[in-house]
Write an enzyme that holds these catalytic residues in place. Structure first.
Site: not given
Ligand code: PEP
Length: 261
Positions: A9-11, A101, A103, A173, A179, A218, A239-240
């Protein structure tokens, strides 16, 4: 042999230069004959921002990588300024959509009703929803994690029913792990995934057995193997780590190894 799923997920990150370079590092690796064999046991999905979907779809043609969107509108078509419809996502080559999600729940005040309408749009347009559920730190501390996750799932399941739910995936999640660099421990993931499976099995045994459950929060090349070692974890949503070609490929490698173990 089962395939594990790795989703990136590039957000809201990147620009046309960084997207091109990330794509080059990914498709270069996935294109090589050797790498096709290297990633035979994992299914890899990427979720770029809307504006780059067409560019990414073009680059992914003839590769093993699949495309998804980070969101979709809850309405079908028409006078919705700024909206992006499920049919449009399908039209540009998406096969998956991330829904619910944390966010989006927090920043855009999306509630279970909106998420369910989006889910219905995905199903109507042959897109696989990846329904995100998860508890806040406060909820974990007060011991209500399973109830919270169940409530989020139940709302959608009650509305769409087992047949449509069977076309989706669920991503656990925990909000506190997204993050933050603090992933949930494998045993915490195991407990929640077992709870989700038990809940789905209570609706329909086949639904419980076959729904793919992902973990996100993460995920890194360092913790991916331990997270993926659990039978109930069918993949990870990163994500990251998905913003670095090298790290994302290492997570894919961990998935490949986890299947072969
Ligand atoms: C996400 O965006 O769903 C996520 C899990 O991000 P991260 O891996 O950065 O925690």
């Amino acid at each position: 042999m089962k395939k594990l799923l790795v989703a990136g997920n590039w957000k809201m990150n990147g620009d046309s230069t960084s997207v091109t370079s990330l794509l080059n590092s990914l498709t270069g690796e996935f294109d090589k004959a050797l790498d096709k064999a290297r990633f035979k046991h994992c299914e890899v999905l990427i979720f770029p921002p809307y504006v780059y979907l067409a560019q990414v779809a073009d680059s992914l043609r003839d590769t093993q990588l699949k495309l998804g969107a980070q969101d979709v509108d809850s309405r079908d078509t028409g006078a919705v300024t700024g909206g992006v419809a499920a049919a449009m996502l399908r039209d540009v080559g998406c096969q998956f959509v991330i829904l619910g999600h944390s966010e989006r729940r927090r920043l855009f005040h999306e509630d279970n009703e909106t998420i369910t309408r989006k889910f219905e749009q995905c199903i109507a347009h042959d897109l696989c929803p990846i329904l995100c559920v998860g508890e806040s730190l406060e909820q974990r501390r007060t011991g209500v994690t399973l109830e919270v996750v169940r409530e989020q799932l139940e709302f959608v399941c009650d509305r769409v029913g087992a047949t449509y739910m069977g076309k989706a995936m669920v991503a656990y999640e925990p909000v506190w792990a997204i993050g933050t660099g603090e992933s949930a421990k494998p045993e915490e993931v195991e407990e929640v995934h077992a709870g989700i499976r038990a809940y789905l099995a209570g609706i329909d045994a086949e639904l419980g057995a076959s729904t793919r459950l992902l973990y996100g929060g993460s995920v890194t090349p360092e913790n991916a193997s331990a997270l993926l070692a659990n039978e109930d974890v069918d993949g990870v949503l990163a994500g990251g780590a998905s913003l670095s070609g090298e790290k994302f490929l290492q997570v894919c490698q961990a998935a490949e190894m986890a299947v072969l173990k």
